[in-house]
Design a protein around this motif. Structure first.
Motif, mmCIF file in Angstrom:
data_model
loop_
_atom_site.group_PDB
_atom_site.id
_atom_site.type_symbol
_atom_site.label_atom_id
_atom_site.label_comp_id
_atom_site.label_asym_id
_atom_site.label_seq_id
_atom_site.Cartn_x
_atom_site.Cartn_y
_atom_site.Cartn_z
ATOM 1 N N ARG A 1 -10.269 19.870 0.097
ATOM 2 C CA ARG A 1 -9.082 18.964 -0.046
ATOM 3 C C ARG A 1 -8.341 18.738 0.859
ATOM 4 N NH1 ARG A 1 -9.942 22.389 -4.633
ATOM 5 N NH2 ARG A 1 -10.422 21.028 -6.498
ATOM 6 N N PHE A 2 -7.489 17.649 0.964
ATOM 7 C CA PHE A 2 -6.763 17.168 2.158
ATOM 8 C C PHE A 2 -5.414 16.604 1.747
ATOM 9 C CE2 PHE A 2 -10.984 17.304 3.460
ATOM 10 C CZ PHE A 2 -11.117 17.583 4.979
ATOM 11 N N ALA A 3 -4.392 16.786 2.228
ATOM 12 C CA ALA A 3 -3.021 16.237 2.073
ATOM 13 C C ALA A 3 -3.209 14.936 2.999
ATOM 14 C CB ALA A 3 -1.534 17.165 2.344
ATOM 15 N N VAL A 4 -2.971 13.674 2.215
ATOM 16 C CA VAL A 4 -2.760 12.481 2.856
ATOM 17 C C VAL A 4 -1.533 11.842 2.557
ATOM 18 C CG1 VAL A 4 -4.256 10.183 2.672
ATOM 19 C CG2 VAL A 4 -5.286 12.223 2.332
ATOM 20 N N PRO A 5 -0.995 11.380 3.484
ATOM 21 C CA PRO A 5 0.343 10.526 3.367
ATOM 22 C C PRO A 5 0.209 9.259 2.390
ATOM 23 C CG PRO A 5 -0.422 10.063 5.592
ATOM 24 C CD PRO A 5 -1.484 11.193 4.607
ATOM 25 N N ALA A 6 1.375 8.935 1.816
ATOM 26 C CA ALA A 6 1.436 7.579 1.112
ATOM 27 C C ALA A 6 0.961 6.592 1.683
ATOM 28 C CB ALA A 6 2.879 7.747 0.357
ATOM 29 N N ALA A 7 1.562 6.452 2.933
ATOM 30 C CA ALA A 7 1.253 5.261 3.699
ATOM 31 C C ALA A 7 -0.256 4.993 3.916
ATOM 32 C CB ALA A 7 1.831 5.110 5.040
ATOM 33 N N ALA A 8 -1.016 5.925 3.882
ATOM 34 C CA ALA A 8 -2.560 6.099 4.231
ATOM 35 C C ALA A 8 -3.393 5.441 2.952
ATOM 36 C CB ALA A 8 -3.055 7.326 4.403
ATOM 37 N N ILE A 9 -2.623 5.671 1.522
ATOM 38 C CA ILE A 9 -3.263 5.258 0.430
ATOM 39 C C ILE A 9 -3.827 3.895 0.390
ATOM 40 C CG2 ILE A 9 -3.256 4.951 -2.129
ATOM 41 C CD1 ILE A 9 -3.082 7.949 -0.872
ATOM 42 N N PRO A 10 -3.202 2.758 0.616
ATOM 43 C CA PRO A 10 -3.643 1.526 0.680
ATOM 44 C C PRO A 10 -4.916 1.231 1.605
ATOM 45 C CG PRO A 10 -1.135 1.438 1.102
ATOM 46 C CD PRO A 10 -1.682 2.849 1.036
ATOM 47 N N MET A 11 -5.190 1.991 2.509
ATOM 48 C CA MET A 11 -6.288 2.166 3.571
ATOM 49 C C MET A 11 -7.666 2.585 2.982
ATOM 50 S SD MET A 11 -4.220 2.772 6.927
ATOM 51 C CE MET A 11 -2.311 2.515 7.044
ATOM 52 N N LEU A 12 -7.345 3.160 1.802
ATOM 53 C CA LEU A 12 -8.531 3.977 1.279
ATOM 54 C C LEU A 12 -9.610 3.384 0.455
ATOM 55 C CD1 LEU A 12 -6.779 7.368 0.845
ATOM 56 C CD2 LEU A 12 -8.048 6.608 2.968
ATOM 57 N N ALA A 13 -9.050 1.927 0.254
ATOM 58 C CA ALA A 13 -10.040 1.176 -0.970
ATOM 59 C C ALA A 13 -11.450 1.368 -0.509
ATOM 60 C CB ALA A 13 -9.528 -0.232 -0.935
ATOM 61 N N ALA A 14 -12.102 1.346 0.675
ATOM 62 C CA ALA A 14 -13.479 1.275 0.790
ATOM 63 C C ALA A 14 -14.159 2.423 0.773
ATOM 64 C CB ALA A 14 -13.467 0.816 2.332
ATOM 65 N N TYR A 15 -13.158 3.732 0.642
ATOM 66 C CA TYR A 15 -13.757 4.932 0.688
ATOM 67 C C TYR A 15 -13.592 5.632 -0.748
ATOM 68 C CZ TYR A 15 -13.250 3.896 5.292
ATOM 69 O OH TYR A 15 -13.126 3.409 6.574
#
Length: 108
Positions: free
Chosen positions: A74-88
């Motif tokens: 499990r990883f803590a990921v900042p809100a600003a990163a969420i839009p960049m995760l669509a491909a994953y």
């Protein structure tokens, strides 16, 4: 949108997260480095319904899960990163995360 090398992701203790506590077990890495590893390993990112983070340096972000042969991480990921995760991740999970990220609701 911020550069993926500016955003940081940190691995969390699974045992602590079972109590919904954020306890880092490694040094943070850049989102760029983390996504490179995810891509190279062919891992899909998932999220649980209670993944939202309130307070601390990752406030508004999410705890995201990676499953591979070694187990679950499990990883803590900042809100600003969420839009960049669509491909994953699958499209429904990504859409759900966008909807559960208050900082992003106006940017959709």
């Amino acid at each position: 949108m911020r550069d993926t090398s500016e955003l940081m992701v940190v691995m969390l203790s699974d045992k602590a997260w079972e109590r919904l506590d954020l306890v880092a077990i490694a040094e943070p890495v850049s989102l760029e480095q983390w996504l490179g590893w995810v891509r190279d390993e062919g891992i899909r990112i998932t999220a649980e319904p209670h993944s939202g983070i309130e307070g601390g340096p990752y406030d508004g972000g999410h705890v995201l899960t990676l499953d591979n042969e070694q187990g679950r991480s499990r990883f803590a990921v900042p809100a600003a990163a969420i839009p960049m995760l669509a491909a994953y991740m699958d499209a429904q999970t990504h859409e759900d995360l966008l909807g559960r990220t208050p900082q992003l609701r106006g940017n959709r």
